[in-house]
Design an enzyme around this catalytic site. Structure first.
Site, PDB file in Angstrom:
ATOM      1  N   PHE A 286       0.771  -1.137  -0.086  1.00  0.00           N
ATOM      2  CA  PHE A 286      -0.071   0.035   0.067  1.00  0.00           C
ATOM      3  C   PHE A 286       1.053   1.199  -0.015  1.00  0.00           C
ATOM      4  O   PHE A 286       0.276   2.350   0.348  1.00  0.00           O
ATOM      5  CB  PHE A 286      -0.794  -0.084   1.291  1.00  0.00           C
TER       6      PHE A 286
ATOM      7  N   THR B 294      -1.986  -7.506  -5.949  1.00  0.00           N
ATOM      8  CA  THR B 294      -2.838  -7.033  -6.918  1.00  0.00           C
ATOM      9  C   THR B 294      -3.125  -7.953  -8.126  1.00  0.00           C
ATOM     10  O   THR B 294      -4.058  -7.892  -8.761  1.00  0.00           O
ATOM     11  CB  THR B 294      -2.347  -5.800  -7.497  1.00  0.00           C
TER      12      THR B 294
ATOM     13  N   GLU C 189      -5.513   1.964  -6.832  1.00  0.00           N
ATOM     14  CA  GLU C 189      -5.808   3.220  -5.941  1.00  0.00           C
ATOM     15  C   GLU C 189      -7.147   3.665  -5.808  1.00  0.00           C
ATOM     16  O   GLU C 189      -7.468   4.248  -5.080  1.00  0.00           O
ATOM     17  CB  GLU C 189      -4.655   4.063  -6.088  1.00  0.00           C
TER      18      GLU C 189
END
Lengths: 741, 329, 175
Positions: free
Chosen positions: A240, A468, A701
């Site tokens: 992150f 991801t 994001e």
């Protein structure tokens, strides 16, 4: 640029190729790596935030079982700082080297590294290190503990906002704050460093989002040619933004390994991980909006201040999305920076913009109320159908489709706008919405693809999969172009010995890596075709252009030869292709951004002051989602994180001494299973071929942007209380008009 | 975590002898408090005495309708035991509102009673804390004290007793059976936890060479309406900001017996006797519930960051009493 | 009875059943089960996320119950049966819960997944556990997923439950 218009694999739900390894415990994360002769490092954190380290008493710790050495400011090799350049790929999170001087700049700063035979022994000895400090009392507490504004570091303006404000009939002016937040990836920061050979090579396993940045920085710091440093990160327990750039523990660990001639592994304990490896900095933002009575925005002022530390400068650019958010002629943004005695902040998922969008989208909601307009209608009235910041057309903007589609699925039309008007049992229902946006960027990238004798393929790129799903989309891209099933494609990522790939950050990995992988795939196919049409080949004498690629075979005029057959006939183990890709002239023609909309339902029980997010409906446009299964997961996960940002998460620094008091996962509250609302996420499918041949922008994001303001707007609808400070905790609602005490 | 020795006690007598031989030793049952705090260097046992082999399991109904629960019964077992679910639903609900599935599987009945506070300054050896280090001061009182006590605090300490289970034990009425060198003795649960006063490091009445071997619940109220309401920031796996456990026996809408206890707001498990007295004989309606809440919080002394807990505790009481009434058969 | 106090540095012998196999360990007294599994037995599937029972990444089964391996001394496990994520798949065949996690993309980074799976398996094997969605969410709340794949994890658990129930029914029908 070719366009992949009717893909068979790209754009289709694909279970992860690394899934079985992750779900059986076979996947080796950096914390799991063990090598022969490995020692364990355990840092000793400063217990004050501001002062000088006067003395370390180490005798007791040195005498503890298993202790090999203790590194500290008087026992540490002379190293060089990294130039810390984003452009040159050697950026670090904190440019100050560990133990560089005796100053203490923040609570948790390392004052020593204990190295012992086992983890247990290292921790036990670390607890026996005694430090004597000279405390200084002019501590600089967090931004939100005072009213200091800091220095201006950036500004932007177009038109003349001040003139517009002077004449505007409707003005909204309010200040918004966001508490510092911790990324807390579940795998803490960890380094395993080993040195080999007399002409030394440094091999580092690190849980990182940027292997090449760490390699380059380590090379500078240890004064080595870059090719003698290797950084490996196969599986990363998420990041992150926390793991984009190297932190001092890695330098200390590599230095210890060199000094002691043995591999050293340092896994940061959770408390230290939260103190010393970055956070989303606190921010304070003032938004001023000027509008005409019909809701047309006449001017926007967005003034922001964010925190940084005293040892490095991290700017969390809160106003980044504001200039392009709405059709408005007069816009000014300003960014200030305040240095405080906290650890150095770093980018955290949608850095800057997610904070700015909280303020802006809250302010737009407030303006809608002042104008007695539907907040959705106000957004559509000020719709920017080209990029007003750069005065360019959008490559593809479907925000209106997102807003209307999500509103429809949510049932926005049924909303009774009166505060507290919608009830069910003890609970009041609140509806709120906000727009989401995140820029779409690309970086240069290289890749390699091999077609192997058994018909399988290998794709390699020096980027990372932080969760991801990069492994899987690379395989999908290769499968798309070769017709070889995903299951027969090996993907290698996370090693600096592979072709240079991008940071896993900024939602840029998909758009950056896939074009390079595609180019490498085509290059490998070209190599295969050259052989196939050459002497003795399956298609000897054919025109190469007449060959088609189908299902792992070359095909021409009814004749078919599998990749493996072609290689076998020529006694070849493999053919290899290289590819590279980079953004080009399209940047001068278009603006690239992703957009979306979130609609949130909260439930507020004023009898017990209980606030919960009950339902989230989102529509997100990121062009084409290469793997919608993993892409939707990204948005759902961002919704969870947004609930944390909106209602729960706050690093608590004691303003008296700037010490962090909730550096653990019980007192720093992230959402748990029970906090997860019903979610309905729609991914639009408008491939953005102006961006790349896959039509894909990034998805990591954007989902986080807009959640917190949608919650705050819903909270206002339910409670009548406008909360401009995140997180929205129970106590901020106790003076709401509808409370029952 | 500094090195310590480890011994398994195979009888109560050995357990006590180990403790007597090594005063700085500690018993371990579930380990969820001890190991957590040992890793933080807050607890520094020289020896850990594993008491899991002691015959302190089992839940049995006594002849006088009381329920005796072995000290080593885990929180998970206790919450799911038919006698508890049937006769003491408040206890089952309070336990299930606490911690996580994993922790409830490990933590024991006696361990839950003995758990330490969650005050962040107590858990940080670099902070001043009279409970951890007598005389060192209290960093919480002038610091960040959102999570701290509004009831039962002193100038020396405002740390909350964090247990949910103990709220139910306080409301139900419980006797602890302790074992020491002189054999067994009993103590009322209400007298077991101490107020911090000037000696916050003295948390309970257990002697250095004693251990809890069982707890015995008072006979159940029948018929019974019961509710445990826990208010907190996130929806699960978090300590209470305020919780209320309520039991009502009703006769034609009139309150016969009332039991009320609070969690998350006090320095020890907090029974609200005055509020109970106000409820008895009243119609089970909001007016009575509100008065009871007022009485329960009358002595509340909020700190700089936790005035909201007074409001929250009042709300928890009123709603818990209402839910208890609604749940009455 | 004579008491014999072992010195602090004495190594302890612990016998336990690990993933179905008997194992004898030599551990220091303060050795934590999680560290022993990972560092000594090289079973890296059980993760360390917080080391204080606050995240659930270290969840294993001790005698069939889900516990935090970070809050348990190895020495306390004498005679106990411990199952880790490595012991879940049988003969290379994924456990139905693992299979459901794969299909539902019930993870992102995967670091919490072994703990999530061990908790989910224990929950599904518990005949007394409530099965409604709210109860499952609450029961799973000791397992943090910072990536926030909660919705998919819950979907995977529901799917695995259906799968296990239909398996049980089929077995029930067989003679």
């Amino acid at each position: 640029m070719s366009e992949i218009n009717d893909p068979a694999i790209v754009g289709h739900q694909t279970p992860r190729i690394d899934g079985e390894d992750k779900l059986t415990g076979r996947a080796t994360y950096t914390t799991d790596w063990q090598v022969t002769g490995m020692l364990h490092g355990y840092p000793v954190p400063a217990t004050i935030a501001h002062g000088t380290l006067e003395a370390l008493e180490l005798d007791e710790a040195r005498a503890m079982p298993g202790v090999v050495d203790i590194l500290h400011h008087r026992h540490f090799p002379e190293l060089q700082r990294s130039p810390n350049s984003m452009k040159h790929g050697d950026q670090v999170s904190e440019v100050r080297l560990p133990f560089e001087d005796e100053r203490i700049y923040y609570h948790g700063q390392y004052i020593a590294l204990v190295v012992a035979e086992t983890f247990d022994q290292a921790r036990a000895a670390a607890l026996c290190v005694r430090a004597r400090y000279r405390r200084e009392h002019d501590v600089r507490p967090g931004l939100l503990s005072g009213d200091a504004e800091g220095e201006t570091v950036d500004d932007y303006s177009r038109g003349d906002p001040d003139i517009a404000f002077a004449s505007a009939p409707v003005i909204h002016d309010a200040t918004y704050t966001i508490a510092p937040e911790s990324h807390v990836p579940l795998e803490p920061h960890v380094t395993l460093a080993e040195w080999h050979g007399s002409e030394p090579r440094l091999i580092v396993h690190e849980s990182t989002q940027g292997i090449f940045y760490e390699r380059n920085a380590l090379a500078r710091i240890f004064d080595l040619p870059a090719e003698r440093v290797e950084v490996i990160s196969h599986y990363i327990g998420s990041g992150f933004g926390n793991k984009l750039f190297m932190w001092p523990h890695a330098v200390a660990t590599a230095a210890a390994a060199r000094l002691l001639g043995r591999p050293v592994k340092t896994v940061l304990p959770r408390q230290q991980d939260m103190m010393s490896t970055g956070q989303r900095p606190a921010s304070r933002q003032r938004i001023r909006l000027a509008a005409d009575p019909d809701g047309r925005l006449m001017a926007i002022h967005h003034d922001s201040t964010s925190e940084t530390s005293l040892v490095d400068r991290h700017v969390d650019a809160c106003g980044g999305a504001t200039p392009s958010a709405y059709a408005c002629d007069n816009v000014a943004t300003r960014q200030r920076l305040l240095a405080v005695n906290h650890g150095t902040p770093c980018p955290m998922r949608a850095p800057g913009e997610v904070s700015g969008i909280f303020a802006l989208e809250s302010a737009i909601d407030e303006l809608a109320l002042e104008l007695d307009m539907d907040p959705l209608a106000l957004r559509l009235r000020n719709y920017a159908d080209h990029d007003p910041q750069r005065d360019l057309p959008w490559s593809s903007k479907q925000l209106d489709v997102c807003l209307k589609g999500a509103a429809e699925r949510f049932g926005w039309a049924a909303r009774d706008p009166r505060i507290g008007a919608m009830r069910k049992g003890d609970e009041i229902i609140g509806y709120g919405m906000a727009s989401a946006t995140w820029f779409a960027g690309r970086q240069p990238c290289e890749a390699r693809v091999e077609i192997r004798a058994d018909g399988s393929l290998l794709a390699a790129c020096g980027t990372q999969d932080i969760g991801t799903g990069t492994y899987t989309i690379v395989a999908q891209a290769v499968a798309e172009l070769t017709g070889v099933p995903v299951a027969s494609i090996d993907v290698r990522l996370g090693e600096t010995s592979l072709p240079a790939g991008p940071l896993s950050g900024g939602s840029m990995t998909t758009a950056t890596a896939l074009p390079a992988v595609a180019a490498a795939t085509r290059d490998a196919l070209d190599a295969l075709q050259e052989i196939a049409v050459g002497p003795g080949g399956h298609f000897a004498g054919h025109d190469r252009a007449s060959l088609e690629v189908k299902e792992g075979a070359l095909v021409a005029k009814g004749q078919r030869a599998g990749f493996a057959e072609i290689l076998a006939r020529h006694r070849l183990g493999s053919v290899s292709g290289k590819g590279s890709a980079a953004p080009g002239g399209e940047r001068r023609q278009y603006s690239f951004r992703s957009f979306g909309a979130h609609f949130v339902e909260v439930r507020w029980d004023p009898g017990i002051s209980r606030l919960r997010v009950a339902r989230v409906v989102s529509s997100i446009d990121v062009g084409r989602a290469v793997n919608p299964l993993a892409a939707r997961n990204q948005v759902e996960g961002a919704i969870a994180m947004g609930i944390g940002m909106g209602l729960l998460e706050r690093l608590e620094y004691d303003p008296r001494d700037a010490r962090l008091i909730n550096a653990n996962l019980a007192d720093y509250r992230v959402p748990v299973h029970a906090d997860m609302p019903d979610v309905d996420v729609e991914l639009l499918d408008y491939p953005d071929f102006r961006f790349n041949e896959f039509g894909a922008r990034g998805i990591g994001e954007i989902g986080l942007t807009g959640i917190a303001p949608a919650i705050a707007n819903a909270v206002h609808h339910a409670t009548g209380k406008r909360v401009r400070d995140l997180p929205i905790t129970i106590e901020t609602l106790l003076d709401s008009p509808l409370i029952m005490t | 975590m500094k090195p310590f020795a480890f011994s398994r006690a195979d009888s109560l007598e050995t357990a006590v002898e180990y403790r007597q031989a090594e005063p700085n030793s500690a018993f371990v049952a579930g380990g969820t408090t001890l190991l957590d705090l040992t890793k933080l260097d807050v607890m520094r046992p020289s020896r850990v005495i594993d008491i899991n082999a002691l015959p302190l399991e089992g839940i049995e109904r006594l002849g006088d309708d009381r329920l005796r629960i072995g000290a080593l019964v885990t929180n998970a077992e206790l919450a799911r035991h038919p006698a508890v679910r049937e006769d003491y639903p408040l206890l089952a609900r309070a336990i299930l509102a606490g911690a996580s599935t994993q922790v409830r599987n490990m933590a024991t009945t006696a361990g839950n009673i003995m758990q330490r506070t969650r005050c962040p300054y107590f858990r940080d050896v670099a902070a001043a804390c009279n409970k951890r280090q007598p005389g060192s001061g209290c960093d919480a009182i002038g610091g960040i004290n959102r999570m701290h006590a509004v009831l039962g605090g002193s100038e020396a300490c405002v740390a909350v007793h964090p247990s949910d289970m103990c709220v139910a034990l306080a409301a139900i009425g419980t006797t602890l059976t302790l074992h020491g060198p002189q054999g067994e003795r009993e103590i009322d649960f209400a007298d077991f936890h101490r107020l911090p006063g000037t000696t916050p490091h003295l948390e309970h009445m257990l002697g250095d060479d004693e251990l809890i071997v069982a707890i015995t619940l008072d006979p159940p109220l029948r018929p019974l309406g019961t509710a445990y309401l826990k208010l907190r920031d996130r929806a699960s796996y978090e300590f209470a900001l305020a919780s209320a456990g309520a039991m009502l026996s009703l006769d034609d809408g009139m309150i016969g017996e009332a039991r009320l206890a609070l969690g998350g707001v006090a320095t020890r498990p907090w029974r609200c006797h005055e509020a109970e007295a106000l409820l008895v004989g009243r119609r089970a309606e909001e007016a009575a519930f509100t008065q009871a809440a007022d009485a329960a919080l009358a002595e509340a002394q909020p700190l700089s960051h936790n005035a909201f807990k007074v409001v929250l505790a009042r709300q928890a009481i009123v709603r818990a009493l209402r839910d208890a009434r609604e749940g009455h058969p | 009875m004579q008491m014999s106090l072992s010195p602090p540095d004495a190594t302890l012998t612990v016998r336990l059943i690990l993933n179905g196999e008997p194992v004898t360990l030599e551990v220091p007294p303060q050795a934590i089960l999680l560290d022993v599994l990972r560092d000594q037995l090289h079973l890296g599937g059980t993760k360390k996320g917080c080391d204080h029972g606050q995240c659930g990444a270290c969840t294993v089964h001790v005698d069939g119950r889900a516990v935090n391996a970070c809050l348990r001394l190895a020495a306390m496990c004498e005679g106990q049966a411990i199952t880790t994520i490595e012991g879940l798949a049988e003969k290379g065949q994924l456990h139905p819960v693992q299979e459901a996690f794969l299909v539902h993309d019930a993870y992102q980074c995967g670091y919490c997944s072994p703990g999530q799976i061990m908790s989910a398996v224990a929950l599904l094997e518990d005949p007394e556990a409530a099965t409604d969605d709210a109860a499952v969410r609450d029961a799973m709340s000791g397992n943090l997923c910072r990536c926030g794949a909660y919705r998919n994890i819950q979907a995977a658990i529901a799917d695995a439950r259906r799968h296990l129930e239909s398996n049980a029914q089929q077995q029930g029908r067989q003679p």
